[in-house]
Design an enzyme around this catalytic site. Structure first.
Site, PDB file in Angstrom:
ATOM      1  N   GLU A 169       0.806  -1.222   0.000  1.00 40.37           N
ATOM      2  CA  GLU A 169       0.000   0.000   0.000  1.00 40.37           C
ATOM      3  C   GLU A 169       0.843   1.278   0.000  1.00 40.37           C
ATOM      4  O   GLU A 169       0.331   2.343  -0.273  1.00 40.37           O
ATOM      5  CB  GLU A 169      -0.957   0.012   1.186  1.00 40.37           C
ATOM      6  CG  GLU A 169      -0.270   0.212   2.525  1.00 40.37           C
ATOM      7  CD  GLU A 169      -1.211   0.841   3.545  1.00 40.37           C
ATOM      8  OE1 GLU A 169      -2.394   1.000   3.234  1.00 40.37           O
ATOM      9  OE2 GLU A 169      -0.732   1.174   4.635  1.00 40.37           O
ATOM     10  N   ASN A 170       2.137   1.155   0.310  1.00 37.68           N
ATOM     11  CA  ASN A 170       3.013   2.325   0.290  1.00 37.68           C
ATOM     12  C   ASN A 170       4.090   2.224  -0.780  1.00 37.68           C
ATOM     13  O   ASN A 170       5.102   2.933  -0.725  1.00 37.68           O
ATOM     14  CB  ASN A 170       3.675   2.515   1.653  1.00 37.68           C
ATOM     15  CG  ASN A 170       2.692   2.860   2.733  1.00 37.68           C
ATOM     16  OD1 ASN A 170       1.774   3.655   2.509  1.00 37.68           O
ATOM     17  ND2 ASN A 170       2.831   2.245   3.891  1.00 37.68           N
ATOM     18  N   HIS A 228      -4.336   2.827   2.941  1.00 36.56           N
ATOM     19  CA  HIS A 228      -3.987   3.705   1.817  1.00 36.56           C
ATOM     20  C   HIS A 228      -4.456   3.156   0.474  1.00 36.56           C
ATOM     21  O   HIS A 228      -3.998   3.603  -0.562  1.00 36.56           O
ATOM     22  CB  HIS A 228      -2.471   3.923   1.756  1.00 36.56           C
ATOM     23  CG  HIS A 228      -1.951   4.724   2.909  1.00 36.56           C
ATOM     24  ND1 HIS A 228      -0.605   4.844   3.192  1.00 36.56           N
ATOM     25  CD2 HIS A 228      -2.601   5.451   3.846  1.00 36.56           C
ATOM     26  CE1 HIS A 228      -0.450   5.605   4.260  1.00 36.56           C
ATOM     27  NE2 HIS A 228      -1.640   5.982   4.686  1.00 36.56           N
ATOM     28  N   HIS A 268      -3.928  -5.546   9.070  1.00 34.30           N
ATOM     29  CA  HIS A 268      -3.345  -4.215   8.873  1.00 34.30           C
ATOM     30  C   HIS A 268      -3.909  -3.284   9.946  1.00 34.30           C
ATOM     31  O   HIS A 268      -5.027  -2.775   9.817  1.00 34.30           O
ATOM     32  CB  HIS A 268      -3.702  -3.734   7.470  1.00 34.30           C
ATOM     33  CG  HIS A 268      -2.867  -2.599   6.998  1.00 34.30           C
ATOM     34  ND1 HIS A 268      -1.594  -2.759   6.509  1.00 34.30           N
ATOM     35  CD2 HIS A 268      -3.109  -1.268   6.963  1.00 34.30           C
ATOM     36  CE1 HIS A 268      -1.095  -1.592   6.169  1.00 34.30           C
ATOM     37  NE2 HIS A 268      -1.996  -0.666   6.445  1.00 34.30           N
ATOM     38  N   HIS A 283       1.439  -2.436   8.871  1.00 36.59           N
ATOM     39  CA  HIS A 283       0.984  -1.052   9.036  1.00 36.59           C
ATOM     40  C   HIS A 283       1.876  -0.219   9.950  1.00 36.59           C
ATOM     41  O   HIS A 283       2.081   0.956   9.690  1.00 36.59           O
ATOM     42  CB  HIS A 283      -0.458  -0.948   9.527  1.00 36.59           C
ATOM     43  CG  HIS A 283      -0.930   0.467   9.750  1.00 36.59           C
ATOM     44  ND1 HIS A 283      -1.174   1.332   8.704  1.00 36.59           N
ATOM     45  CD2 HIS A 283      -1.166   1.175  10.893  1.00 36.59           C
ATOM     46  CE1 HIS A 283      -1.570   2.517   9.209  1.00 36.59           C
ATOM     47  NE2 HIS A 283      -1.557   2.441  10.524  1.00 36.59           N
ATOM     48  N   HIS A 329       5.076  -0.476  10.461  1.00 37.80           N
ATOM     49  CA  HIS A 329       6.394  -0.310   9.834  1.00 37.80           C
ATOM     50  C   HIS A 329       7.559  -0.727  10.736  1.00 37.80           C
ATOM     51  O   HIS A 329       8.710  -0.616  10.338  1.00 37.80           O
ATOM     52  CB  HIS A 329       6.622   1.141   9.367  1.00 37.80           C
ATOM     53  CG  HIS A 329       5.700   1.571   8.271  1.00 37.80           C
ATOM     54  ND1 HIS A 329       6.033   2.530   7.349  1.00 37.80           N
ATOM     55  CD2 HIS A 329       4.465   1.173   7.935  1.00 37.80           C
ATOM     56  CE1 HIS A 329       5.042   2.721   6.502  1.00 37.80           C
ATOM     57  NE2 HIS A 329       4.070   1.900   6.843  1.00 37.80           N
TER      58      HIS A 329
HETATM   59 FE   FE2 Z   1      -1.283   1.360   6.530  1.00 40.54          FE
END
Ligand code: FE2
Length: 290
Positions: free
Chosen positions: A30-31, A59, A143, A168, A170
């Site tokens: 998603e990133n 995201h 997530h 999520h 990180h």
């Molecule tokens: Fe996220």
């Protein structure tokens, strides 16, 4: 996350798949596109590097172009606890390289998340109840922001699913284990992205924002080490090899399981696993042998 994450994926995933005979690679993407969202070209690159299925998260709809990708690909899943009308598939069922049929889905947590989502527990129930009979392996990407929601979902699905892995935050957690009924679990896999950063963002900008109260643009951090690897063609393989060899995690759980980072399952559902945390690390992942 962003360009540094993509660069590491291009260098590490193909070798890792080869060395460990990995049958399926799942990535939360998603990133991936400039730190937020996923585009068609980026998805194509991840597939080229060896990623088989991409999960998304809060995201998922940050970029308009992601909608077309979600509509066209059966290897990208949006969170399953969004409204039924939300664009995208909530479940991917793919055939791994060893022939096994594998189901992949993701659900959003509901605490400290800026997305209105339905209950992740009931969404997981619904999807697991809908799996085709030939699917014996299923993985859930939870997530979520809070550790408690992720731990709770792990216990809730224990024995009914192959693995629950968190994303999520990180930051990789050190709690990988096989739960009593055979489900592999880790609270967060962490981020594949720029190491010298704040969750992948420019550390100077984030620190300045927090110290001064004045907003600064949270651009994806550039990673000097990744840049060195890109620029020095001769050193590229050497540097990549160093990342490869540097730091397979060996915590207490790893000691208990020998080479693996996860303890053995009594049910045999998950045979072994290992959490990889390679230093100076841009790669965060979890390997499962099922
Ligand atoms: Fe996220």
């Amino acid at each position: 996350m962003g360009r540094p994450g993509k660069h590491v994926c291009s260098q590490v995933i193909p070798a890792l798949v080869r060395e460990r005979s990995i049958d399926l690679v799942i990535a939360n993407a998603e990133n991936a596109a400039a730190g937020s969202g996923l585009t068609m070209p980026m998805f194509a690159k991840l597939r080229h590097y060896g990623v088989d299925v991409c999960t998304m998260g809060d995201h998922v709809y940050k970029r308009h172009e992601t909608l077309a990708l979600l509509e066209s690909s059966d290897r990208v899943v949006r969170p399953a606890n969004l409204p039924r009308e939300a664009t995208g598939r909530e479940l991917a069922v793919v055939t791994a390289r060893n022939g096994a049929r594998v189901a992949v889905f993701t659900v959003l947590g509901r605490t400290f998340m800026n997305v209105r989502a339905d209950c992740p527990f009931h969404a997981a129930d619904r999807l697991l109840g809908s799996l085709p009979a030939d699917v014996k392996t299923a993985v859930c990407d939870m997530h979520a922001e809070t550790t408690s929601e992720k731990v709770a979902l792990g216990w809730y699905l224990d024995g009914r699913i192959t693995a629950v892995v968190g994303t999520h935050t990180h930051i990789q957690t050190a709690d990988e284990r096989v739960l009593p009924r055979g489900t592999a679990y880790i609270t967060d896999l962490g981020m594949t992205g720029p190491y010298d950063s704040v969750l992948g963002r420019d550390r100077y900008a984030v620190v300045q924002s927090l110290v001064t109260g004045v907003p600064h643009p949270y651009n994806v951090a550039t990673d000097e080490r990744a840049a060195v690897r890109r620029d020095r063609r001769d050193g590229r393989r050497e540097r990549a090899g160093a990342v490869d060899r540097a730091g397979e995690h060996s915590g207490p759980a790893a000691a208990a399981a020998g080479a693996g980072g996860l303890t053995r399952s009594s049910s045999g559902k998950v045979i072994a696993g290992a959490r990889l945390r390679r230093e100076p690390s841009l790669l965060r992942c979890c390997l499962l042998w099922v």
